[in-house]
Design an enzyme around this catalytic site. Structure first.
Site, short mmCIF file in Angstrom:
data_model
loop_
_atom_site.label_atom_id
_atom_site.label_comp_id
_atom_site.label_asym_id
_atom_site.label_seq_id
_atom_site.Cartn_x
_atom_site.Cartn_y
_atom_site.Cartn_z
N TRP A 56 3.49 106.89 -18.30
CA TRP A 56 4.91 106.63 -18.08
C TRP A 56 5.35 106.86 -16.65
CZ3 TRP A 56 3.71 108.60 -23.00
CH2 TRP A 56 4.08 107.77 -24.05
N CYS A 96 10.46 108.23 -18.79
CA CYS A 96 9.70 107.87 -19.99
C CYS A 96 10.04 106.43 -20.37
CB CYS A 96 10.02 108.86 -21.09
SG CYS A 96 9.06 108.68 -22.58
N CYS A 97 10.71 106.20 -21.47
CA CYS A 97 10.98 104.84 -21.93
C CYS A 97 12.45 104.47 -21.81
CB CYS A 97 10.60 104.71 -23.40
SG CYS A 97 9.04 105.45 -23.82
N GLY A 149 8.92 101.32 -25.72
CA GLY A 149 9.32 102.05 -24.53
C GLY A 149 8.23 102.12 -23.47
#
Ligand code: SF4
Lengths: 238, 743
Positions: B324, B408-409, B718
């Site tokens: 990520w 992250c997403c 994500g």
């Protein structure tokens, strides 16, 4: 006012120009053995919806579409003539581009009235019953109703399902081209290669069709191209 | 400050010079770009050669089962390794996590057991001396947390009710404002932190804790400068050229991933910032377009090489070795100018120059007001690569301002101002089953929570909801206490001094809670409420399966009856969470996100009243259940868009998959139609959208012939992943997902 619909599809690029919402009307008397929506045949099936409700739901899709466009299909939409006419009027009043996808299995008067109420007529030409026995209803009167659209201002798209060994006869395709050329308001001819994706639907309904029971030979790109040439490449979309 | 005259030559503005305020620097100096992608350059030969070498290494890595090499002798740290190179003469941007590309670090701060398990899985043995230190002398985060877990926490964790907890490795999710290093240099940042330390002279627990944190951060900045020197870069001073700006930025990030192994180690929102340096160098004749692209290509290569040592169990939750390295692009400035620069295009161009890849996780902050050329290019690249995600700038900007990035997403973070405590997620479907089984686990029958047994042949809506609410209330308490315990210990034993050195000394903190299985729960509740559901109970009274009589409205069809239930569930749960006392006065936020864990969560969950069989996967994130969207994609999007972002401030993940033909006939119409769909979805209040454009046949072919699709990248929930890095089960689940098409 209420109508019976089978499905309201919010986004499609297969049912007319651009991105469109699609209403599948319930009920069809034509009974084509190549039908992809046999669940729409039963005129008493589907769900009842009021015109207001349908318009409300439709409006919620507007902002996702490249422009507000609706295709009314089925089933045979002209079976619920009054409701469909009211829907066309309401949708066009709200600025929707309306296309009607029909087999023209109705009186020529109704077909003409419908043509006056929409922006685009998409007519599925059925094979003549005595030749192929693919439809319960005969293709001839429907073809006559479609022919009546020639003098109308509404543009017409002709659709024809290509089924190897059934509807791809050279002479038939040539005469389809000849027929199409008699329309000054012709937009295009759409040749739709048959596929067997609806097999599960037929099985689920416990119905039989020789077209779904056993695999048909595959339609290759060359065969489709050949069919286009027989009809007339200038008439065909892509 | 004597260097700043050179470093800051030609830069406008005063505020950012007086105090650390990168957003002000950007606003004063960036050049919005309004045209198309025609200016972009291809990879240079040098960079192509470098990337070829990396691809070769990655092939070897895959051939060796996913891990090329592990350094078992050293403990992860900023200066633990001498400088490492891939091929020094080809590298314009330098720096590796260890001394060799793709060699993984042992990071024992989070926990020793994870180190042992991961080493064992890949046939390595950790150094005995290190083992001794981290088992005998130094307590780890993991050990401390497990000593503090209560029996109820352990049980909830074991049963899969609260899962994916960061209790054995870094929590990640923090984005340092890495731009501060190139703009100010570490010396200035250290001076600022020293000043903060002096100011914080109250002697209460809050102040002592903060002072201790700042002291750690200062030490981190010292080390960072040392690392820079080892690579021949004096990052104590500000960057003077574009090459230095990219290099300094990367070194700052590199220090973070040398010390921390958090699941998500995101990069921020850096394009406009870098573009200022690139534009200045170009004006000075020092750089051309090929050179500018090379900087971004080389930075991207480095970001694609980030690795952490994981266990196979971890892979189940987060498949495909994701890191990520989320980089946010675009967005609108608060002054009305788009934050789109040529460098935003250059980031997207890396997908062509180097081929599609899951990392960095390119995320477009989307608005209908972004320049047309950029919107078109984004749409084109999304269709071409299935590697982009889009997030609604119009929803986020009013809350976070314009200098935020996605962590992250889907988690929006104000860069340099926010930090967060990653809270994984609870399994809502399992919570519902507790409500239906008198508080007992649906598989083992062990008592978990005290709620009444339900009587009667059919489930009755009122009592089902009443029980479910009780379970949620209990769960919110247990969940927040579990998180408090984890993050207290994480701060104490595994503090992120690097990232925090580039975040304000007294940051805003969010506790990022999450839920999984939302669509299963919404549909189950809709079945109970609008159809008739009969539980089929076994001898001990546990519902083994459910018979649904009649039809129920399913979430994903723009039907308020079902969608309203989904909204009701998140509202109820967030409301309960926000009443909990939270560690370090953090705000409770909530995400609807699963990563690939929807498969594992499903496998740990019995049959549900919506008709889902026991063990079957959930839909990912906030997606409707596969195949239940009967009204097409727009209706599905309408449903998801009803989930309120003001309740789910940690983000709402929606993964959209469509075949190329269903999206449109021809490239131009596909591009335009995708733009309309995203605009429509965001206009309706949707928050996030993964875009996948592929057909099911191709995925099946890729499953059977992975060698034909080495770079096939798809978006899952994500993040993006190489399809061939998913387990067979996960691949199957992706194939079963709804891919909008038409016969
Ligand atoms: S006319 Fe259309 S709906 Fe009716 S049976 Fe034929 S294909 Fe099916």
């Amino acid at each position: 006012m209420q109508g019976r619909i089978n499905q309201l599809l919010s986004f499609s690029t297969f049912d007319g120009p651009g991105t469109r919402a699609v209403v599948f009307m319930q009920g069809c008397p034509v009974g084509c053995l190549f039908c992809h929506n046999p669940e729409t045949w039963d005129a008493a099936g589907g769900t009842l919806i009021t015109l207001d409700d349908l318009m409300r739901r439709l409006e919620r899709f507007r902002s996702f579409l490249s422009r507000p466009a609706l295709t009314i299909t089925g089933g045979e939409p002209l079976l619920q003539f009054d409701f469909v006419m009211a829907l066309c009027a309401a949708a066009r009043h709200e600025g929707w581009h309306v296309a009607l996808d029909t087999s023209a299995c109705a009186t020529p008067e109704k077909v003409l009235a419908a043509a006056a109420a929409v922006d685009l007529m998409m007519c599925s030409l059925k094979p003549e019953a005595d030749a192929t026995r693919l439809c319960k209803a005969c293709g001839k009167p429907m073809q006559r109703s479609i022919a009546a659209l020639r003098d109308q201002p509404t543009p017409v798209r002709l659709r024809y399902v290509l089924i190897p060994g059934f509807t791809d006869d050279d002479a038939v395709l040539r005469s389809l081209g000849d027929f199409a050329r008699t329309f000054p308001n012709l937009e295009s001819v759409e040749l739709e290669p048959f596929n067997s994706l609806a097999r599960e639907k037929w099985e689920a309904l416990g119905m039989q069709s020789p077209l779904f029971d056993s695999p048909l030979p595959e339609l290759h790109e060359e065969a489709i191209q050949r069919a286009r040439e027989l009809v007339g490449v200038d008439l065909c979309t892509h | 400050m004597q260097h700043n005259g050179v470093a800051w030559r030609g830069f406008n503005g005063t505020l950012w010079k007086k105090r650390v305020e990168v957003a002000d620097f950007i606003r004063e100096n960036y050049t919005p770009y309004y045209d198309g992608d025609a200016f972009l350059a291809k990879t240079t030969e040098r960079t192509a050669a470098l990337w070829a070498a990396c691809e070769d290494l990655m092939r070897q890595e895959r051939a060796k089962g996913g891990v090329l090499d592990i350094d078992t002798k050293r403990v992860a740290g900023i200066t633990a390794w001498p400088p490492g190179y891939i091929a020094k003469e080809l590298e314009v941007i330098v720096g590796l996590q260890t001394d060799q590309p793709l060699k993984r670090m042992v990071n024992p701060w989070g926990g020793w057991r994870m180190v042992e398990a991961a080493c064992e899985a890949y046939g390595a043995t950790p150094d005995p001396a290190m083992a001794k230190i981290f088992t005998r002398y130094r307590r780890t985060q993991n050990e401390a947390i497990f000593r503090n877990y209560t029996p109820a926490m352990r049980q909830a964790r074991k049963l899969g009710l609260i899962t994916g907890l960061p209790d054995a490795y870094g929590r990640g999710r923090l984005i340092g404002d890495y731009r501060r290093v190139p703009l100010y240099g570490t010396a200035r940042l250290m001076q600022d932190k020293e000043d903060d330390l002096q100011r914080m002279d109250n002697v209460d627990e809050f102040a002592i804790h903060t002072r201790e944190d700042i002291a750690d951060q200062i030490r981190a900045l010292e080390r960072m400068a040392q690392l820079g020197l080892a690579y021949g870069c004096d990052i104590s001073r500000p960057a003077e050229t574009a090459q230095e700006a990219v290099q300094w930025l990367y070194l700052a990030y590199l220090c973070a991933v040398k010390e921390q192994n958090g699941a998500a180690m995101s990069f921020g929102h850096n394009s406009a910032f870098l573009d200022i340096y690139i534009t200045r160098d170009m004006a000075e004749g020092r750089l051309d377009e090929a050179g500018a692209q090379e900087l971004i290509d080389q930075l991207t290569i480095k970001l694609r090489l980030v690795r952490h040592l994981r266990t196979p169990e971890y892979e189940q939750l987060f498949a495909g070795d994701p890191t990520w390295v989320t980089e946010s692009l675009g967005g609108m400035g608060e002054d009305g100018r788009p934050l789109v620069t040529k460098t935003d295009f250059r980031w997207l161009q890396t997908l062509r120059n180097l081929g599609p890849s899951p990392e960095p996780n390119l995320t477009v902050l989307w608005s209908p007001r972004l320049p047309r050329g950029f919107r078109q290019f984004c749409s084109e690249m999304a269709i071409e690569s299935s590697a982009l995600q889009f997030e609604n700038d119009g929803l986020m900007r009013p809350i976070f301002g314009d200098d935020y990035g996605i962590s992250c997403c889907v988690s929006a973070t104000r860069i340099g101002y926010d930090m967060q405590f990653f809270g994984a997620r609870v399994n809502l479907a399992k919570a519902l089953l507790l409500a239906l089984n008198g508080g007992r686990d649906e598989f083992t029958g062990e008592p978990v929570v005290d709620v009444p047994e339900l009587s009667g042949d059919y489930l009755e809506w009122e009592s089902v909801w009443a029980n479910f609410e009780k379970v949620l209330e209990w769960l919110a308490t247990l969940y927040s206490r579990t998180m408090n315990c984890i993050h207290y210990m994480h701060d104490k034993f595994n503090y992120e001094r690097v990232q925090m050195a580039m975040i304000n000394s007294v940051p805003n903190r969010n506790m990022a809670f999450g839920v999984a299985g939302l669509s299963v729960v919404a549909d189950s509740l809709a079945a109970v409420r609008y159809a008739r559901v009969r539980p089929v109970r076994n001898a001990s009274g546990l519902a083994e399966r459910f018979e649904v009589v009649g039809e129920y409205p399913a979430y994903g069809n723009d039907d308020d009856r079902a969608d309203g239930l989904a909204v009701r569930v998140v509202r109820t749960f967030q409301d309960l969470l926000s009443r909990q006392p939270i560690y370090r006065r953090a705000n409770a936020t909530l995400s609807v996100l699963t990563i690939t864990s929807n498969v594992v969560y499903g496998s740990k969950t019995g049959a549900t009243p919506d008709g889902r069989e026991a063990g079957k996967p959930f839909a990912p994130g906030a997606n409707p259940m596969h195949g239940r969207e009967r009204n097409g994609v727009v209706a599905a999007m309408r449903s998801v868009a009803k989930l309120p972002y003001d309740i789910c401030r940690d983000g709402i993940s929606y993964t959209f998959s469509i075949t190329p033909r269903a999206l449109g006939d021809g490239e131009a119409s596909r591009r335009a139609n995708l733009i309309s769909l995203i605009d429509g979805y965001f206009g309706a209040g949707g928050h996030h959208m993964n875009v996948n454009v592929y057909g099911r046949e191709m995925l099946i072919d890729a499953m059977d012939h992975p060698e034909k699709y080495p770079n096939l990248t798809i978006r899952v929930s994500g993040y993006a992943v190489r399809f061939n890095r998913l387990s067979r089960e996960q691949q199957q689940e992706v194939i079963e997902r709804t891919i909008f098409e038409r016969m």
